[in-house]
Write a protein that holds these residues in place. Structure first.
Motif, short mmCIF file in Angstrom:
data_model
loop_
_atom_site.label_atom_id
_atom_site.label_comp_id
_atom_site.label_asym_id
_atom_site.label_seq_id
_atom_site.Cartn_x
_atom_site.Cartn_y
_atom_site.Cartn_z
N PHE A 63 40.61 20.73 2.06
CA PHE A 63 39.26 20.23 3.77
C PHE A 63 39.08 17.79 3.35
O PHE A 63 39.34 17.95 4.44
N ASP A 70 33.03 20.95 3.34
CA ASP A 70 33.25 22.54 3.14
C ASP A 70 32.14 23.00 2.80
O ASP A 70 31.07 22.87 2.21
N GLY A 75 36.14 26.78 -1.01
CA GLY A 75 36.44 26.01 -1.55
C GLY A 75 37.23 25.67 -2.79
O GLY A 75 38.15 25.01 -3.03
N ALA A 123 37.00 25.46 7.34
CA ALA A 123 35.91 24.28 6.45
C ALA A 123 34.54 24.63 7.17
O ALA A 123 33.48 24.45 6.15
#
Length: 194
Positions: A63, A70, A75, A123
Protein backbone atom coordinates in the motif's frame (compact mmCIF):
# COMPACT_ATOMS: atom_id res chain seq x y z
CA UNK A 1 1.69 -15.03 -19.40
CA UNK A 2 0.02 -11.76 -18.41
CA UNK A 3 -3.50 -11.44 -17.08
CA UNK A 4 -4.57 -9.65 -20.26
CA UNK A 5 -3.77 -12.85 -22.18
CA UNK A 6 -6.07 -15.03 -20.11
CA UNK A 7 -8.82 -16.54 -22.20
CA UNK A 8 -12.15 -16.72 -20.42
CA UNK A 9 -13.24 -19.91 -22.20
CA UNK A 10 -12.52 -23.21 -20.53
CA UNK A 11 -10.86 -25.71 -22.78
CA UNK A 12 -11.50 -29.43 -22.59
CA UNK A 13 -8.98 -30.98 -20.22
CA UNK A 14 -8.05 -27.63 -18.72
CA UNK A 15 -6.72 -27.52 -15.16
CA UNK A 16 -8.01 -23.98 -14.75
CA UNK A 17 -9.36 -23.50 -11.23
CA UNK A 18 -7.49 -26.54 -9.84
CA UNK A 19 -4.68 -26.80 -7.32
CA UNK A 20 -1.22 -28.01 -8.29
CA UNK A 21 0.42 -29.73 -5.34
CA UNK A 22 4.20 -30.09 -5.59
CA UNK A 23 5.19 -33.68 -4.99
CA UNK A 24 7.76 -34.36 -2.23
CA UNK A 25 10.47 -35.08 -4.80
CA UNK A 26 10.11 -31.73 -6.58
CA UNK A 27 13.61 -30.88 -7.77
CA UNK A 28 13.04 -27.17 -8.45
CA UNK A 29 13.73 -25.41 -5.11
CA UNK A 30 11.39 -22.55 -6.08
CA UNK A 31 8.46 -24.97 -5.89
CA UNK A 32 9.48 -27.27 -3.00
CA UNK A 33 6.38 -28.05 -0.92
CA UNK A 34 4.23 -25.52 -2.75
CA UNK A 35 0.62 -25.41 -3.69
CA UNK A 36 -0.43 -23.29 -6.64
CA UNK A 37 -3.83 -22.21 -7.92
CA UNK A 38 -4.14 -22.57 -11.71
CA UNK A 39 -5.59 -19.38 -13.19
CA UNK A 40 -5.26 -20.41 -16.83
CA UNK A 41 -4.43 -23.59 -18.71
CA UNK A 42 -4.86 -23.94 -22.45
CA UNK A 43 -2.86 -25.32 -25.42
CA UNK A 44 -0.58 -22.25 -25.30
CA UNK A 45 0.51 -22.85 -21.70
CA UNK A 46 -0.50 -22.32 -18.11
CA UNK A 47 -0.37 -19.66 -15.40
CA UNK A 48 -0.77 -20.22 -11.66
CA UNK A 49 -0.27 -18.39 -8.38
CA UNK A 50 1.76 -20.10 -5.63
CA UNK A 51 -0.31 -19.61 -2.48
CA UNK A 52 1.95 -20.81 0.33
CA UNK A 53 5.35 -19.18 -0.11
CA UNK A 54 5.68 -15.98 1.92
CA UNK A 55 7.58 -12.96 0.70
CA UNK A 56 9.38 -10.49 2.96
CA UNK A 57 6.78 -7.89 1.98
CA UNK A 58 3.63 -6.99 3.92
CA UNK A 59 0.36 -5.63 2.62
CA UNK A 60 1.17 -2.34 4.33
CA UNK A 61 4.41 -2.05 2.37
CA UNK A 62 2.55 -2.68 -0.90
CA UNK A 63 0.00 0.00 0.00
CA UNK A 64 2.81 2.43 0.90
CA UNK A 65 4.62 1.70 -2.38
CA UNK A 66 1.42 2.65 -4.21
CA UNK A 67 0.94 5.77 -2.02
CA UNK A 68 -2.23 4.32 -0.53
CA UNK A 69 -3.12 5.06 3.08
CA UNK A 70 -3.74 1.79 4.90
CA UNK A 71 -6.94 1.62 6.91
CA UNK A 72 -7.49 -2.04 6.04
CA UNK A 73 -6.36 -3.72 9.26
CA UNK A 74 -4.38 -6.06 6.95
CA UNK A 75 -1.14 -4.07 6.87
CA UNK A 76 0.86 -6.67 8.81
CA UNK A 77 -0.28 -9.61 6.67
CA UNK A 78 2.39 -11.16 4.50
CA UNK A 79 2.22 -11.07 0.71
CA UNK A 80 2.80 -14.41 -1.03
CA UNK A 81 5.49 -15.06 -3.63
CA UNK A 82 3.21 -16.10 -6.46
CA UNK A 83 6.05 -17.40 -8.63
CA UNK A 84 9.19 -16.39 -10.50
CA UNK A 85 7.43 -14.76 -13.49
CA UNK A 86 6.76 -10.99 -13.30
CA UNK A 87 7.77 -10.67 -9.61
CA UNK A 88 6.97 -6.96 -9.65
CA UNK A 89 3.34 -7.59 -10.67
CA UNK A 90 0.68 -7.92 -8.00
CA UNK A 91 -2.04 -10.54 -8.35
CA UNK A 92 -5.08 -10.75 -6.08
CA UNK A 93 -7.04 -13.98 -5.75
CA UNK A 94 -10.46 -13.32 -4.24
CA UNK A 95 -13.96 -14.63 -3.93
CA UNK A 96 -16.05 -14.45 -7.10
CA UNK A 97 -18.86 -11.98 -7.54
CA UNK A 98 -16.80 -8.81 -7.13
CA UNK A 99 -15.45 -7.14 -10.24
CA UNK A 100 -12.63 -4.68 -10.81
CA UNK A 101 -10.91 -3.31 -13.93
CA UNK A 102 -9.10 -6.53 -14.82
CA UNK A 103 -11.07 -9.18 -12.93
CA UNK A 104 -11.25 -12.63 -14.50
CA UNK A 105 -13.54 -15.24 -13.01
CA UNK A 106 -11.36 -18.36 -12.83
CA UNK A 107 -14.18 -20.57 -11.58
CA UNK A 108 -17.54 -20.08 -9.86
CA UNK A 109 -15.89 -19.40 -6.49
CA UNK A 110 -12.56 -17.67 -7.21
CA UNK A 111 -11.55 -14.68 -9.33
CA UNK A 112 -8.21 -13.09 -10.18
CA UNK A 113 -7.55 -9.35 -10.41
CA UNK A 114 -4.29 -7.63 -11.32
CA UNK A 115 -5.35 -3.98 -11.46
CA UNK A 116 -4.62 -1.23 -8.92
CA UNK A 117 -8.28 -0.54 -8.19
CA UNK A 118 -8.67 -3.69 -6.07
CA UNK A 119 -5.69 -2.63 -3.94
CA UNK A 120 -7.20 0.85 -3.53
CA UNK A 121 -10.42 -0.77 -2.37
CA UNK A 122 -8.61 -3.14 0.01
CA UNK A 123 -6.52 -0.30 1.48
CA UNK A 124 -9.64 1.51 2.63
CA UNK A 125 -11.12 -1.69 4.04
CA UNK A 126 -13.68 -2.21 1.29
CA UNK A 127 -12.71 -4.98 -1.16
CA UNK A 128 -13.58 -8.62 -0.91
CA UNK A 129 -13.29 -10.39 2.45
CA UNK A 130 -11.77 -13.53 0.95
CA UNK A 131 -8.51 -12.34 -0.55
CA UNK A 132 -4.91 -13.42 -1.12
CA UNK A 133 -2.26 -11.01 -2.43
CA UNK A 134 0.76 -12.36 -4.32
CA UNK A 135 3.71 -10.89 -6.19
CA UNK A 136 4.56 -12.70 -9.40
CA UNK A 137 3.16 -15.89 -10.86
CA UNK A 138 4.27 -19.23 -12.22
CA UNK A 139 4.11 -19.81 -15.95
CA UNK A 140 4.55 -22.76 -18.30
CA UNK A 141 4.88 -22.77 -22.08
CA UNK A 142 2.91 -25.02 -24.40
CA UNK A 143 3.13 -28.63 -23.18
CA UNK A 144 5.52 -27.82 -20.32
CA UNK A 145 3.05 -28.33 -17.45
CA UNK A 146 1.75 -31.52 -19.08
CA UNK A 147 5.34 -32.82 -19.19
CA UNK A 148 5.89 -31.99 -15.50
CA UNK A 149 2.62 -33.75 -14.64
CA UNK A 150 3.73 -36.82 -16.62
CA UNK A 151 6.99 -36.80 -14.62
CA UNK A 152 5.00 -36.74 -11.34
CA UNK A 153 6.34 -33.32 -10.31
CA UNK A 154 2.80 -32.13 -9.53
CA UNK A 155 -0.45 -33.63 -8.34
CA UNK A 156 -3.71 -31.95 -9.36
CA UNK A 157 -6.50 -31.50 -6.83
CA UNK A 158 -9.83 -29.69 -6.81
CA UNK A 159 -9.39 -26.19 -5.42
CA UNK A 160 -11.14 -25.12 -2.25
CA UNK A 161 -11.69 -21.47 -1.28
CA UNK A 162 -11.27 -22.45 2.39
CA UNK A 163 -7.69 -23.55 1.74
CA UNK A 164 -6.90 -20.34 -0.13
CA UNK A 165 -8.56 -17.88 2.19
CA UNK A 166 -9.09 -19.47 5.64
CA UNK A 167 -6.13 -21.83 6.07
CA UNK A 168 -2.83 -20.34 7.33
CA UNK A 169 -0.27 -20.30 4.49
CA UNK A 170 2.04 -22.61 6.47
CA UNK A 171 -0.60 -25.38 6.38
CA UNK A 172 -2.07 -25.09 2.86
CA UNK A 173 0.15 -27.73 1.20
CA UNK A 174 -0.47 -30.36 3.89
CA UNK A 175 -4.15 -29.49 4.37
CA UNK A 176 -4.96 -29.83 0.66
CA UNK A 177 -3.27 -33.22 0.54
CA UNK A 178 -4.90 -34.46 3.75
CA UNK A 179 -8.38 -33.44 2.55
CA UNK A 180 -7.96 -35.88 -0.32
CA UNK A 181 -6.44 -38.69 1.75
CA UNK A 182 -2.89 -38.13 0.48
CA UNK A 183 -0.03 -38.95 2.82
CA UNK A 184 2.79 -36.70 1.64
CA UNK A 185 5.24 -38.11 4.19
CA UNK A 186 4.67 -41.63 2.91
CA UNK A 187 5.35 -40.71 -0.71
CA UNK A 188 9.11 -40.36 -0.31
CA UNK A 189 11.24 -38.27 -2.60
CA UNK A 190 11.79 -40.58 -5.55
CA UNK A 191 8.77 -39.29 -7.49
CA UNK A 192 8.56 -35.83 -8.93
CA UNK A 193 11.06 -33.97 -11.05
CA UNK A 194 10.56 -30.48 -12.44
Amino acid sequence: MHLSNIDSDLTHGSLRGQFLLAMPGMQDPRFHQTIAFVCEHNPEGAMAIVVNTPSKVTWGQVFAQLSLEDSSLRGDEVVMLGGPVSPEQGFVLHGAGVGFDSTVEVNREISLTASKDILESLAIGRGPDDVLLALGCAGWGAGQLEQELAENAWLTLPSEPEILFATPWQKRWQTAAARHGIDLAGMGSQAGHA
